[in-house]
Motif scaffolding. Structure first.
Motif, PDB file in Angstrom:
ATOM      1  N   LEU A  25      48.559  38.496  31.325  1.00  0.00           N
ATOM      2  CA  LEU A  25      49.504  37.472  31.781  1.00  0.00           C
ATOM      3  C   LEU A  25      50.420  38.048  32.861  1.00  0.00           C
ATOM      4  O   LEU A  25      50.613  37.442  33.918  1.00  0.00           O
ATOM      5  N   ASN A  26      50.954  39.239  32.626  1.00  0.00           N
ATOM      6  CA  ASN A  26      51.838  39.848  33.625  1.00  0.00           C
ATOM      7  C   ASN A  26      51.116  40.130  34.943  1.00  0.00           C
ATOM      8  O   ASN A  26      51.668  39.923  36.014  1.00  0.00           O
ATOM      9  N   SER A  27      49.874  40.596  34.849  1.00  0.00           N
ATOM     10  CA  SER A  27      49.098  40.854  36.076  1.00  0.00           C
ATOM     11  C   SER A  27      48.870  39.558  36.837  1.00  0.00           C
ATOM     12  O   SER A  27      48.977  39.518  38.064  1.00  0.00           O
ATOM     13  N   LEU A  28      48.545  38.511  36.082  1.00  0.00           N
ATOM     14  CA  LEU A  28      48.270  37.232  36.727  1.00  0.00           C
ATOM     15  C   LEU A  28      49.527  36.677  37.392  1.00  0.00           C
ATOM     16  O   LEU A  28      49.487  36.226  38.542  1.00  0.00           O
ATOM     17  N   VAL A  29      50.651  36.746  36.684  1.00  0.00           N
ATOM     18  CA  VAL A  29      51.911  36.253  37.255  1.00  0.00           C
ATOM     19  C   VAL A  29      52.196  37.016  38.552  1.00  0.00           C
ATOM     20  O   VAL A  29      52.503  36.419  39.588  1.00  0.00           O
ATOM     21  N   PHE A 164      26.473  27.323  24.705  1.00  0.00           N
ATOM     22  CA  PHE A 164      26.463  26.010  25.379  1.00  0.00           C
ATOM     23  C   PHE A 164      27.084  26.084  26.777  1.00  0.00           C
ATOM     24  O   PHE A 164      26.999  25.141  27.551  1.00  0.00           O
ATOM     25  N   ILE A 165      27.746  27.197  27.112  1.00  0.00           N
ATOM     26  CA  ILE A 165      28.335  27.330  28.456  1.00  0.00           C
ATOM     27  C   ILE A 165      27.205  27.740  29.395  1.00  0.00           C
ATOM     28  O   ILE A 165      26.731  28.880  29.343  1.00  0.00           O
ATOM     29  N   LYS A 166      26.783  26.820  30.217  1.00  0.00           N
ATOM     30  CA  LYS A 166      25.610  27.088  31.042  1.00  0.00           C
ATOM     31  C   LYS A 166      25.942  27.945  32.271  1.00  0.00           C
ATOM     32  O   LYS A 166      25.213  28.858  32.613  1.00  0.00           O
ATOM     33  N   LYS A 167      27.012  27.583  32.963  1.00  0.00           N
ATOM     34  CA  LYS A 167      27.386  28.355  34.162  1.00  0.00           C
ATOM     35  C   LYS A 167      28.810  28.843  33.991  1.00  0.00           C
ATOM     36  O   LYS A 167      29.761  28.226  34.493  1.00  0.00           O
ATOM     37  N   PRO A 168      29.013  29.947  33.290  1.00  0.00           N
ATOM     38  CA  PRO A 168      30.393  30.376  33.018  1.00  0.00           C
ATOM     39  C   PRO A 168      31.150  30.775  34.282  1.00  0.00           C
ATOM     40  O   PRO A 168      30.571  31.354  35.204  1.00  0.00           O
ATOM     41  N   ILE A 169      32.418  30.429  34.298  1.00  0.00           N
ATOM     42  CA  ILE A 169      33.296  30.874  35.395  1.00  0.00           C
ATOM     43  C   ILE A 169      33.887  32.210  34.935  1.00  0.00           C
ATOM     44  O   ILE A 169      34.542  32.276  33.896  1.00  0.00           O
ATOM     45  N   ILE A 170      33.603  33.268  35.698  1.00  0.00           N
ATOM     46  CA  ILE A 170      34.037  34.611  35.286  1.00  0.00           C
ATOM     47  C   ILE A 170      35.165  35.066  36.210  1.00  0.00           C
ATOM     48  O   ILE A 170      34.985  35.114  37.428  1.00  0.00           O
ATOM     49  N   ILE A 171      36.304  35.397  35.614  1.00  0.00           N
ATOM     50  CA  ILE A 171      37.452  35.793  36.446  1.00  0.00           C
ATOM     51  C   ILE A 171      37.788  37.277  36.324  1.00  0.00           C
ATOM     52  O   ILE A 171      38.690  37.756  37.001  1.00  0.00           O
ATOM     53  N   GLY A 172      37.090  38.011  35.471  1.00  0.00           N
ATOM     54  CA  GLY A 172      37.412  39.437  35.306  1.00  0.00           C
ATOM     55  C   GLY A 172      38.842  39.608  34.832  1.00  0.00           C
ATOM     56  O   GLY A 172      39.329  38.830  34.007  1.00  0.00           O
ATOM     57  N   ASN A 173      39.513  40.575  35.387  1.00  0.00           N
ATOM     58  CA  ASN A 173      40.905  40.819  35.028  1.00  0.00           C
ATOM     59  C   ASN A 173      41.548  41.633  36.145  1.00  0.00           C
ATOM     60  O   ASN A 173      40.834  42.145  37.011  1.00  0.00           O
ATOM     61  N   GLY A 174      42.868  41.762  36.116  1.00  0.00           N
ATOM     62  CA  GLY A 174      43.528  42.471  37.219  1.00  0.00           C
ATOM     63  C   GLY A 174      44.581  43.452  36.734  1.00  0.00           C
ATOM     64  O   GLY A 174      45.186  43.267  35.681  1.00  0.00           O
ATOM     65  N   PHE A 175      44.802  44.505  37.528  1.00  0.00           N
ATOM     66  CA  PHE A 175      45.733  45.570  37.147  1.00  0.00           C
ATOM     67  C   PHE A 175      46.559  45.959  38.366  1.00  0.00           C
ATOM     68  O   PHE A 175      46.011  46.112  39.469  1.00  0.00           O
ATOM     69  N   LYS A 176      47.861  46.092  38.160  1.00  0.00           N
ATOM     70  CA  LYS A 176      48.749  46.434  39.272  1.00  0.00           C
ATOM     71  C   LYS A 176      48.609  47.941  39.490  1.00  0.00           C
ATOM     72  O   LYS A 176      49.128  48.743  38.704  1.00  0.00           O
ATOM     73  N   LEU A 177      47.891  48.289  40.548  1.00  0.00           N
ATOM     74  CA  LEU A 177      47.469  49.691  40.708  1.00  0.00           C
ATOM     75  C   LEU A 177      48.611  50.680  40.861  1.00  0.00           C
ATOM     76  O   LEU A 177      48.508  51.818  40.406  1.00  0.00           O
ATOM     77  N   ASP A 178      49.729  50.224  41.485  1.00  0.00           N
ATOM     78  CA  ASP A 178      50.806  51.200  41.648  1.00  0.00           C
ATOM     79  C   ASP A 178      51.534  51.481  40.332  1.00  0.00           C
ATOM     80  O   ASP A 178      52.414  52.323  40.261  1.00  0.00           O
ATOM     81  N   ASN A 179      51.152  50.797  39.265  1.00  0.00           N
ATOM     82  CA  ASN A 179      51.683  51.145  37.930  1.00  0.00           C
ATOM     83  C   ASN A 179      50.931  52.310  37.297  1.00  0.00           C
ATOM     84  O   ASN A 179      51.324  52.806  36.241  1.00  0.00           O
ATOM     85  N   TYR A 180      49.813  52.719  37.911  1.00  0.00           N
ATOM     86  CA  TYR A 180      48.974  53.774  37.323  1.00  0.00           C
ATOM     87  C   TYR A 180      48.809  54.928  38.310  1.00  0.00           C
ATOM     88  O   TYR A 180      48.401  54.711  39.450  1.00  0.00           O
ATOM     89  N   ASN A 336      37.503  46.585  42.363  1.00  0.00           N
ATOM     90  CA  ASN A 336      37.036  45.495  41.502  1.00  0.00           C
ATOM     91  C   ASN A 336      38.077  44.799  40.649  1.00  0.00           C
ATOM     92  O   ASN A 336      37.838  43.691  40.183  1.00  0.00           O
ATOM     93  N   ALA A 337      39.216  45.450  40.389  1.00  0.00           N
ATOM     94  CA  ALA A 337      40.107  44.861  39.385  1.00  0.00           C
ATOM     95  C   ALA A 337      41.587  44.974  39.755  1.00  0.00           C
ATOM     96  O   ALA A 337      42.426  45.240  38.895  1.00  0.00           O
ATOM     97  N   SER A 338      41.905  44.741  41.037  1.00  0.00           N
ATOM     98  CA  SER A 338      43.324  44.731  41.416  1.00  0.00           C
ATOM     99  C   SER A 338      43.921  43.368  41.061  1.00  0.00           C
ATOM    100  O   SER A 338      43.176  42.407  40.811  1.00  0.00           O
ATOM    101  N   THR A 339      45.258  43.274  41.052  1.00  0.00           N
ATOM    102  CA  THR A 339      45.891  41.975  40.757  1.00  0.00           C
ATOM    103  C   THR A 339      45.538  40.947  41.829  1.00  0.00           C
ATOM    104  O   THR A 339      45.397  39.764  41.540  1.00  0.00           O
TER     105      THR A 339
END
Ligand code: UDP
Length: 358
Positions: A25-29, A164-180, A336-339
């Motif tokens: 949630l925080n990454s998305l915000v 039953f989900i035929k064509k899933p929408i895939i959003i992955g996830n995100g990480f604020k890189l300067d926090n790591y 692949n996984a930035s915010t």
């Protein structure tokens, strides 16, 4: 866009009880604010957003938590407590969403999904778990038949849990890189991070540490005390070093010093935030080849995928972990996984959902 986010109905943001959803949630915000959108977050009393998310409006709701679905029987009925936090968050969210473009639900529960069929506002659901409840899966199936765009998943393998989900929408996830911070600690200790609960399979990681005659550093909320002490007592004293639940900043400082993260889920992990957090610090991961981690980890490149539940196989990969170049782990996260990448995927998806309601 003005986007209203409904948080998890388990604990407050910052408690760790909501698991990966809190960080997601925080990454998305953060990602949405960076793209210039306006964000309202509805969450439990005492919740705090990360400092970098000060521009989001946080609305706090009091009430009783839901029971986590992974700790109920698959066929359990829906339980909604008196003074329900989930109902309270929805009431507030629906009200604010009248002046917004879309409501995004991040709680894995029945009520918000059922609402999709019963209100005119667009409600989009980020499904954060594999199929953990027959009632919820059946409801998703029913709503999906009418609103196939309104559901997004973190990984393909997670979405496969809903056949039953035929064509899933895939959003992955995100990480604020300067926090790591990247650390090149090839000789460090063994790490394990997660909620301490049976679905996370801590015992298999302790087995590996014990075979190597080393300690295992364990970070995370002890969700199930009985399980935690059972695991502890099955191995020689002090094989586990309990490190507690830390903030992202404290966690990454310590985690980055480790030479490998062991990831041992027994369930179809939707994504596995801790896997990417380790990679962001340069820590390679050995995980079982199941669930989200098997889609994230590039075998032989950013870590290794062991045969599911095969502890000896996991041990063999830990023994050759120095073959992995730590810089490649960090690079994978950057690519692949930035915010930014995450928020862009979510915005594209939300635009499609909103289009359906025009
Ligand atoms: N976590 C944390 N501090 C700790 C241990 C864990 O903040 O000391 C967080 C971690 O950053 C991650 C979450 O706990 O976001 C666990 O999420 P994951 O997706 O790995 O599993 P879930 O709990 O959702 O099943």
């Amino acid at each position: 866009m003005r986007i209203v986010l409904i948080s998890t109905p388990l604990g407050y943001l910052g408690s760790g009880k909501g698991g990966g959803v809190e960080l997601t949630l925080n990454s998305l915000v953060y990602g949405l604010l960076s793209l210039g959108h306006s964000v309202d977050v509805i969450a439990s009393r005492n919740s705090k957003l990360y400092k970098s998310n000060e521009k989001a409006k946080l609305h706090l709701v009091e009430g009783e938590d839901q029971i986590s679905w992974q700790h109920q029987n698959y066929n359990s009925p829906i339980t909604i407590p008196d003074n329900s936090l989930l109902a309270g968050m929805l009431e507030k969210g629906l009200n604010i969403a009248k002046q917004a473009d879309i409501l995004v639900n991040m709680s894995y529960d029945w009520l918000p999904i059922w609402m999709t069929l019963n209100v005119d506002l667009p409600i989009a659901h980020i499904i954060s778990m594999g199929s953990e409840s027959s009632v919820i899966s059946n409801l998703i199936s029913k709503v999906y038949a009418k609103h196939p765009i309104n559901f997004a998943f973190h990984s393909k393998i997670q979405a496969n849990d809903y056949p039953f989900i035929k064509k899933p929408i895939i959003i992955g996830n995100g990480f604020k890189l300067d926090n790591y911070t990247f650390q090149d600690s090839v000789k460090g200790p063994l790490a394990w991070v997660g909620r301490v609960a049976p679905e996370k399979g801590l015992e298999d990681a302790v087995y590996v540490a014990n075979e190597l005659g080393e300690k295992l550093k364990v970070w995370g909320v002890i969700e199930d005390e009985t399980y935690a002490s059972k695991v502890e007592q099955s191995f020689p004293q002090e094989t586990i070093e309990w490190m507690g639940f830390l903030s992202t900043n404290e966690l990454q400082k310590e985690l980055g010093k480790c030479r490998v993260l062991l990831n041992t889920p027994k369930w179809n992990e939707a994504y596995g935030n801790v896997v990417v957090e380790a990679l962001a610090c340069g820590v390679p991961v050995v995980a079982y080849k199941r669930g989200g981690p098997s889609e994230i980890i590039k075998h032989g490149h950013t870590g290794y995928l062991a045969d599911p539940d095969d502890k000896k196989n996991m041990l063999a990969y830990v023994e050759i972990i120095e073959k992995i170049e730590r810089k490649k782990c960090r690079e994978w996260v950057e690519k692949n996984a930035s915010t930014d990448i995450f928020a862009n995927k979510v915005v594209n998806w939300l635009n499609k959902v909103m289009h359906e309601y025009l």
